[in-house]
Design a protein around this motif. Structure first.
Motif: not given
Lengths: 223, 223
Positions: B75-83, B96-106, B110-111
């Motif tokens: 969910r984090h990954h895909r929300l981030l991609e769209l955001y 994708h690449e950006e979300a891959e790192k952010l998904e673990h951290v938000i 923020m979600e």
DNA sequence: TATATAATTTAGCCATGCCTAAATTAATTT
DNA sequence: AAATTAATTTAGGCATGGCTAAATTATATA
């Protein structure tokens, strides 16, 4: 790529250097909430990477390369704080914690996109300067609130960003960067400050006042 | 809090489970680009945390607790991609690449803020479903493009998100989710597809077509 | 069924970055 | 100056999460 821990050390050395001058192993460890022996270890590693200078028992200094990285991380942090505040409505007492994690992870592209979205800002929500993409920081001179005297008027320039409870406290008085106030009375014996904000009288403790920096100071007539 | 590595393992197990059914140590290791022995080690750890089930030589399965975490990360990954795509204009082959790192951290906050900003979306820019905050995924049934025949019309439903070059390639034909096209000809012997997109004739290689999923399939008359 | 092959696991090593405890060096006090 | 105290560093350990090489177990082939 540096590790997150290494980036945190560089950032902390920069901040301590900025405030106090000499940065000792002990100060650094305390600031980062690790033991001095851990700081020694990381300092050794950063030294082999030529990011800091260090002679036994002498304190640490950032090299130009180390300073560049420190400023890059600080730029990330402050851009993120402002972005989260403006674009996502994160309250100003929450942006620090979030930025603390994101700062190590965003790409240069994302940094540039946030910068553009925000119109190339120069200050974060707490009034701290945002280094530009070349690492140039322009910090307007400001004065610690504890140096103010009775009857002086001023504008809040900057407040500490890392104490969430303090920020909520200041927020409850609308004591944001840009807010003007007038010192009505400084209690003797290191006592609290009574100030006037937009007609409201507010008492600010001395410890709190240490975290507030102001500028545009003017003498005003007493009422 | 789980480590980033552990979260990546859970997410990968979920995705492999979704596609293929049984998830072996080897598959998982290959998917994560680590050695099988490393996967064994992490599987053991996740098992002690009761996030996966595993019997020697039998394959891994997520427990309910593990699945919950996997879906949270997805969910984090895909929300981030769209955001990133909508709010910051990051190109669809870069999110994708950006979300891959952010998904673990938000943070959860923020979600929630991104979710609200985006209007509680159900699909990311590649057409993948975004699990809701309770982990419920609704995926519309779709068909692999390689299963299409001459003369069929359809709409792109979903494309793989992890191959940046592929996405740029698809983007050059405007082959985004929601784009309609008609199959003009499927070359024999596992050959490429010739399709019509908005009047333009385009040839899509078979390997590329495997990464495209479509729905709303209709038989159409040949021109 | 016996054997070869493939998959998986175990054993043991490495880097990171933290820790505690002990040793060393510097600074301060008497 | 000697002794005490404080700061720093070294030595050695722990957890995480990779790795290689060797052992084990399962599967496929003859």
């Amino acid at each position: 790529m540096l590790t997150q821990a290494a980036e945190d050390y560089l950032k902390s050395i920069y901040k301590l250097q900025e405030k106090g001058g000499k940065v000792s192993t002990g100060n650094l460890a305390e600031y980062l909430d690790v033991k001095p022996s851990s700081a020694t270890g990381m300092i050794k590693k950063l030294k082999t990477m030529k990011l800091v200078s260090h002679e036994r028992y002498q304190g640490v200094t950032l090299t130009d390369a180390g300073k560049t990285i420190a400023l890059e991380i600080i730029r990330h942090h402050r851009l993120l704080e402002l972005y989260l505040f403006k674009a996502l409505g994160v309250p100003w007492d929450g942006v620090h914690e979030e930025a603390e994690k994101l700062e190590h992870v965003i790409s240069e592209d994302m940094e540039a996109r946030m910068d553009a979205f925000l119109g190339y800002p120069t200050e974060d929500p707490h009034g701290s300067p945002i280094p530009d993409k070349n690492g140039v920081v322009l910090k307007a001179p400001s004065v610690q609130m504890t140096d103010l005297n009775n009857g002086q008027s001023c504008v809040v320039a900057e407040v500490s960003d890392d104490d969430s409870a303090l920020l909520r406290h200041l927020g409850s008085f609308s004591l944001y960067p840009g807010t003007a106030f007038r010192v009505i009375e400084v209690a003797p014996f290191e006592g609290p400050f009574t100030i006037d904000i937009a007609g409201q009288q507010v008492v600010i403790g001395r410890e709190v006042a240490k975290h507030i920096f102001v500028n545009n100071i003017e003498e005003t007539d007493n009422v």
